[in-house]
Design a protein around this motif. Structure first.
Motif, PDB file in Angstrom:
ATOM      1  N   SER A 247       0.835  -1.201   0.000  1.00  0.00           N
ATOM      2  CA  SER A 247       0.000   0.000   0.000  1.00  0.00           C
ATOM      3  C   SER A 247       0.871   1.254   0.000  1.00  0.00           C
ATOM      4  O   SER A 247       0.558   2.236  -0.683  1.00  0.00           O
ATOM      5  CB  SER A 247      -0.920   0.012   1.216  1.00  0.00           C
ATOM      6  N   GLY A 248       1.961   1.218   0.739  1.00  0.00           N
ATOM      7  CA  GLY A 248       2.899   2.347   0.742  1.00  0.00           C
ATOM      8  C   GLY A 248       3.542   2.557  -0.621  1.00  0.00           C
ATOM      9  O   GLY A 248       3.765   3.698  -1.045  1.00  0.00           O
ATOM     10  N   MET A 249       3.840   1.457  -1.305  1.00  0.00           N
ATOM     11  CA  MET A 249       4.415   1.562  -2.645  1.00  0.00           C
ATOM     12  C   MET A 249       3.418   2.174  -3.625  1.00  0.00           C
ATOM     13  O   MET A 249       3.789   3.001  -4.469  1.00  0.00           O
ATOM     14  CB  MET A 249       4.883   0.191  -3.133  1.00  0.00           C
ATOM     15  N   VAL A 250       2.140   1.796  -3.524  1.00  0.00           N
ATOM     16  CA  VAL A 250       1.111   2.382  -4.393  1.00  0.00           C
ATOM     17  C   VAL A 250       0.960   3.869  -4.092  1.00  0.00           C
ATOM     18  O   VAL A 250       0.841   4.698  -5.009  1.00  0.00           O
ATOM     19  CB  VAL A 250      -0.236   1.634  -4.229  1.00  0.00           C
ATOM     20  N   LEU A 251       0.994   4.233  -2.819  1.00  0.00           N
ATOM     21  CA  LEU A 251       0.901   5.645  -2.439  1.00  0.00           C
ATOM     22  C   LEU A 251       2.094   6.431  -2.981  1.00  0.00           C
ATOM     23  O   LEU A 251       1.927   7.524  -3.537  1.00  0.00           O
ATOM     24  CB  LEU A 251       0.803   5.785  -0.920  1.00  0.00           C
ATOM     25  N   ALA A 252       3.294   5.890  -2.841  1.00  0.00           N
ATOM     26  CA  ALA A 252       4.491   6.560  -3.351  1.00  0.00           C
ATOM     27  C   ALA A 252       4.429   6.701  -4.878  1.00  0.00           C
ATOM     28  O   ALA A 252       4.771   7.754  -5.431  1.00  0.00           O
ATOM     29  CB  ALA A 252       5.741   5.796  -2.937  1.00  0.00           C
ATOM     30  N   ALA A 253       3.981   5.650  -5.563  1.00  0.00           N
ATOM     31  CA  ALA A 253       3.844   5.711  -7.026  1.00  0.00           C
ATOM     32  C   ALA A 253       2.821   6.763  -7.428  1.00  0.00           C
ATOM     33  O   ALA A 253       3.020   7.500  -8.403  1.00  0.00           O
ATOM     34  CB  ALA A 253       3.452   4.342  -7.576  1.00  0.00           C
ATOM     35  N   GLY A 254       1.722   6.863  -6.673  1.00  0.00           N
ATOM     36  CA  GLY A 254       0.720   7.886  -6.951  1.00  0.00           C
ATOM     37  C   GLY A 254       1.269   9.290  -6.773  1.00  0.00           C
ATOM     38  O   GLY A 254       0.989  10.185  -7.581  1.00  0.00           O
ATOM     39  N   MET A 255       2.077   9.482  -5.723  1.00  0.00           N
ATOM     40  CA  MET A 255       2.678  10.805  -5.498  1.00  0.00           C
ATOM     41  C   MET A 255       3.633  11.180  -6.635  1.00  0.00           C
ATOM     42  O   MET A 255       3.600  12.302  -7.143  1.00  0.00           O
ATOM     43  CB  MET A 255       3.431  10.812  -4.169  1.00  0.00           C
ATOM     44  N   VAL A 256       4.476  10.232  -7.029  1.00  0.00           N
ATOM     45  CA  VAL A 256       5.439  10.498  -8.103  1.00  0.00           C
ATOM     46  C   VAL A 256       4.711  10.783  -9.410  1.00  0.00           C
ATOM     47  O   VAL A 256       5.027  11.751 -10.119  1.00  0.00           O
ATOM     48  CB  VAL A 256       6.419   9.310  -8.252  1.00  0.00           C
ATOM     49  N   LEU A 257       3.724   9.966  -9.749  1.00  0.00           N
ATOM     50  CA  LEU A 257       2.971  10.161 -10.987  1.00  0.00           C
ATOM     51  C   LEU A 257       2.235  11.494 -10.985  1.00  0.00           C
ATOM     52  O   LEU A 257       2.182  12.191 -11.997  1.00  0.00           O
ATOM     53  CB  LEU A 257       1.989   9.007 -11.187  1.00  0.00           C
ATOM     54  N   SER A 258       1.710  11.863  -9.836  1.00  0.00           N
ATOM     55  CA  SER A 258       1.011  13.141  -9.727  1.00  0.00           C
ATOM     56  C   SER A 258       1.969  14.309  -9.933  1.00  0.00           C
ATOM     57  O   SER A 258       1.638  15.274 -10.632  1.00  0.00           O
ATOM     58  CB  SER A 258       0.330  13.242  -8.361  1.00  0.00           C
ATOM     59  N   LEU A 259       3.147  14.235  -9.350  1.00  0.00           N
ATOM     60  CA  LEU A 259       4.131  15.307  -9.537  1.00  0.00           C
ATOM     61  C   LEU A 259       4.623  15.367 -10.982  1.00  0.00           C
ATOM     62  O   LEU A 259       4.865  16.456 -11.513  1.00  0.00           O
ATOM     63  CB  LEU A 259       5.309  15.112  -8.573  1.00  0.00           C
ATOM     64  N   LEU A 260       4.762  14.202 -11.616  1.00  0.00           N
ATOM     65  CA  LEU A 260       5.194  14.179 -13.016  1.00  0.00           C
ATOM     66  C   LEU A 260       4.117  14.714 -13.961  1.00  0.00           C
ATOM     67  O   LEU A 260       4.426  15.168 -15.065  1.00  0.00           O
ATOM     68  CB  LEU A 260       5.583  12.756 -13.429  1.00  0.00           C
ATOM     69  N   SER A 261       2.870  14.662 -13.543  1.00  0.00           N
ATOM     70  CA  SER A 261       1.797  15.140 -14.431  1.00  0.00           C
ATOM     71  C   SER A 261       1.659  16.666 -14.403  1.00  0.00           C
ATOM     72  O   SER A 261       0.992  17.227 -15.280  1.00  0.00           O
ATOM     73  CB  SER A 261       0.466  14.491 -14.053  1.00  0.00           C
ATOM     74  N   ILE A 262       2.287  17.340 -13.453  1.00  0.00           N
ATOM     75  CA  ILE A 262       2.186  18.808 -13.390  1.00  0.00           C
ATOM     76  C   ILE A 262       2.784  19.457 -14.643  1.00  0.00           C
ATOM     77  O   ILE A 262       2.140  20.324 -15.252  1.00  0.00           O
ATOM     78  CB  ILE A 262       2.805  19.347 -12.085  1.00  0.00           C
ATOM     79  N   PRO A 263       4.000  19.073 -15.091  1.00  0.00           N
ATOM     80  CA  PRO A 263       4.497  19.675 -16.341  1.00  0.00           C
ATOM     81  C   PRO A 263       3.624  19.348 -17.560  1.00  0.00           C
ATOM     82  O   PRO A 263       3.472  20.181 -18.457  1.00  0.00           O
ATOM     83  CB  PRO A 263       5.901  19.076 -16.512  1.00  0.00           C
ATOM     84  N   VAL A 264       3.040  18.156 -17.570  1.00  0.00           N
ATOM     85  CA  VAL A 264       2.132  17.790 -18.664  1.00  0.00           C
ATOM     86  C   VAL A 264       0.909  18.704 -18.641  1.00  0.00           C
ATOM     87  O   VAL A 264       0.464  19.200 -19.678  1.00  0.00           O
ATOM     88  CB  VAL A 264       1.722  16.306 -18.552  1.00  0.00           C
TER      89      VAL A 264
END
Length: 195
Positions: free
Chosen positions: A167-184
């Motif tokens: 669950s922590g890994m999914v949360l971390a992946a969600g945070m990273v993906l969310s931050l990467l989507s800001i430039p998009v």
């Protein structure tokens, strides 16, 4: 930037209170407070984008002394705040109702999947608008529900020992993906304002 956040908070104050009330009512009748919280936190930035569209705020934005980052980042900050507030509310309800810890693996899994859904939907809704992007939102909502349900079932059945780690890994992946989507989202906003 501060003005945009104040505008968004002012516009979402009633909506967030209504969502919190709905989560409380639905959580008393059902054990899925986390799922309700995640769905409602996904709906909040979509509501903000719809209100901006309806009031023609997108036509005013190019005249304001704001960068593309500031125009996009306010939706993400409101999203993060809504996920945090509604997750805490769902965690408290779950802790009181079921006696499980407030930071349960289901809560982390739900927040991670919701962050992933935000990362996909916000740039597309910024680019195409809420009216034309309504189908995108519905697809993301259905995918979020399916992933959350499948994830909870998988974790409960197969990974009892490593449930917190996954669950922590999914949360971390969600945070990273969310931050990467800001430039998009910034690129999508730039294309939308030029169109």
């Amino acid at each position: 930037m501060k003005g945009l956040l104040i505008k968004d908070m002012w516009m979402t104050k009633r909506t967030l209170m209504l969502y919190a009330l709905l989560i409380i009512v639905l959580a008393v009748a059902n054990e899925s407070a986390v799922m309700f919280a995640m769905f409602y936190s996904l709906m909040l930035p979509v509501n903000l984008l719809a209100l901006d569209e309806r009031s023609r705020f997108d036509r005013l934005v190019p005249m304001l002394p704001l960068s593309n980052l500031q125009c996009v980042l306010d939706k993400y900050l409101i999203s993060y705040a809504s996920i945090a507030i509604l997750s805490v509310l769902a965690g408290i309800i779950t802790a009181v109702r079921a006696g499980t810890p407030a930071l349960s693996p289901v809560l982390m899994l739900g927040a991670g999947i919701t962050l992933m859904a935000h990362a996909v939907s916000i740039p597309l809704l910024i680019r195409f608008g809420v009216e034309r992007g309504r189908m995108i939102y519905l697809i993301v909502l259905i995918a979020e529900a399916a992933l959350l349900g499948a994830g909870i079932a998988f974790l409960e059945e197969n990974m009892r020992g490593t449930i917190v780690l996954l669950s922590g890994m999914v949360l971390a992946a969600g945070m990273v993906l969310s931050l990467l989507s800001i430039p998009v989202a910034m690129k999508m906003f730039e294309k939308q304002t030029l169109a």
